[in-house]
Design a protein around this motif. Structure first.
Motif: not given
Length: 326
Positions: A156-165
Motif C-alpha cells: 500500500n505504501t508504495a502504490v500510494e506514494e506512486a499515485l501521489f507522485l
C-alpha cells in the motif's frame, strides 16, 4: 527524582492510537499525559488523502490528526511536545526521561510509538538521502515537478506514494521484486491504469547513481530477481516505500517482542509482558497496520490501563454498564 512530574497514566507517542487512548483515559478521569514524540500525529501527518476513516469520505491526513489532537485536549489530556529518550520499566512507578530534560514518573504506561520507514541499507541510498532519495512522497514530491521518479516497493505504501507522485512527476516507475503487488485491489487498479505509471516487475534496486556538483540522483541500477541481469534506468528521484519497522527501541531490552521487533501483547488485550505497561497501534500490529485498527487499540489500552489502576485502588472502577456502552 524530586523534580519529576508524577502522573497516573503516561502515553508515549501520538497518532491514532495515542490520541484515542488519551481521549478515553481523560474521560475516565485518569488525567493522562501524552508525550507526542519526534513526529506529532504519526505517519498520517505525511499522508495526503485518507479514504478509509469511518465518517470521512476523504480527509487529509494532517487534518485528521489535528482533529484527534484537539479532541484529546478538549477531553482534558495533557499533550506535551517532547520526546522520550529513556524509559525505565524495571520498577514502579515507571520513569520516562525526555529530550528536554523533563522527567515523568507514572503508575501505568501506554506505548503508542508507531513505526518508522524502512530503508534498503544500500551505501548509495544512504549517500543520496535528502539529495534525491526519500521515504516520503508527500514531503518531497513537489520538488519533482515534470521529472522522472522511481518508487521501490509493492505494498500500500508504495502504490500510494506512486499515485501521489503522478501529480508532479512526468513519469513514475514503480519497481517491485515480485510479479504481483500486495497493495489493496482498488489501489492497484488506479495505479495500473494511470498513464504516467510504468511498473517494472521482478526487479530490485541495487544502486542509486548520481552526481556530486550539485549533489543529486541521476538514475538507478536494477537487478532481475529471476536471472540476475542488471539494467540502468534514468531517474531524478528515488522513493523507498518498502514499509515500516516498529519503533520499539525504547523497550527492546525490557518487553517481550516478536515478528521482528513488534511489542507482544496478550491476545485480545493490550497488556504487555510487564504489568501496568500497555501497547497499541503499529508498534504491536504486524498484520493490519491501519489507522482505524490503531485507534481501536488505543481505546483498548486506555480501558486496560483504567482497569489495572482500579485494581490497585488508585482510581474508582468504572461501572461495568458504562464501560460496555463506550
Amino acid at each position: 527524582m524530586s523534580d519529576a512530574v508524577h502522573v497516573k497514566l503516561l502515553i508515549v507517542g501520538s497518532g491514532p492510537a495515542g490520541y484515542t487512548a488519551a481521549v478515553y483515559a481523560a474521560r475516565a478521569m485518569l488525567n493522562p499525559m501524552l508525550i507526542q514524540g519526534m513526529q506529532p500525529g504519526g505517519q498520517l501527518t505525511i499522508t495526503t488523502e485518507v479514504e478509509n476513516w469511518p465518517g470521512e469520505v476523504e480527509i487529509q491526513g494532517p487534518e485528521l490528526m489535528a482533529k484527534m489532537e484537539a479532541h484529546a485536549r478538549a477531553m482534558g489530556a495533557d499533550i506535551v511536545t517532547d520526546m522520550v529518550t529513556k524509559l525505565d520499566l524495571g520498577r514502579r512507578p515507571f520513569v520516562a526521561e525526555c529530550d528536554s530534560g523533563r522527567v515523568v514518573t507514572a503508575d501505568a504506561v501506554i506505548l503508542a510509538t508507531g513505526a518508522q520507514a524502512r530503508w534498503l541499507g544500500l551505501p548509495s541510498e544512504e549517500k543520496f538521502k535528502g539529495f534525491g532519495v526519500s521515504a516520503c512522497a508527500t514531503c518531497d514530491g513537489f520538488f519533482y515537478r515534470d521529472r522522472q521518479v522511481v518508487v521501490i516497493g509493492g505494498g500500500n505504501t508504495a502504490v500510494e506514494e506512486a499515485l501521489f507522485l503522478t501529480r508532479f512527476a512526468s513519469k513514475v516507475t514503480l519497481v517491485h521484486r515480485r510479479d504481483s503487488l500486495r497493495a489493496e485491489k482498488i489501489l492497484q487498479a488506479r495505479l495500473l491504469k494511470h498513464p504516467k505509471v510504468e511498473v517494472i516487475w521482478n526487479h530490485e534496486l541495487t544502486e542509486v547513481t548520481g552526481v556530486e556538483a550539485p549533489k543529486g540522483v541521476s538514475g538507478v541500477v536494477l537487478r532481475s530477481t529471476l536471472d540476475g541481469s542488471t539494467r540502468m534506468l534514468a531517474a531524478d528521484g528515488v522513493f523507498v516505500a518498502i514499509g515500516h519497522a516498529p519503533a520499539s527501541e525504547l523497550v527492546k531490552d525490557q518487553l517481550e517482542l516478536h515478528n521482528g521487533g513488534y511489542v507482544k501483547v496478550e491476545p485480545g488485550s493490550t497488556r504487555t509482558s510487564i504489568p501496568g505497561v500497555f501497547a497499541a497501534g503499529d508498534l504491536t500490529d504486524h498484520v493490519y497496520r491501519q489507522a482505524v485498527t490503531s485507534a481501536g487499540m488505543g481505546c483498548m489500552a486506555a480501558l486496560d490501563a483504567e482497569h489495572y489502576l482500579a485494581a490497585l485502588g488508585e482510581v474508582e472502577p468504572a461501572p461495568q454498564a458504562v464501560v460496555a456502552a463506550i
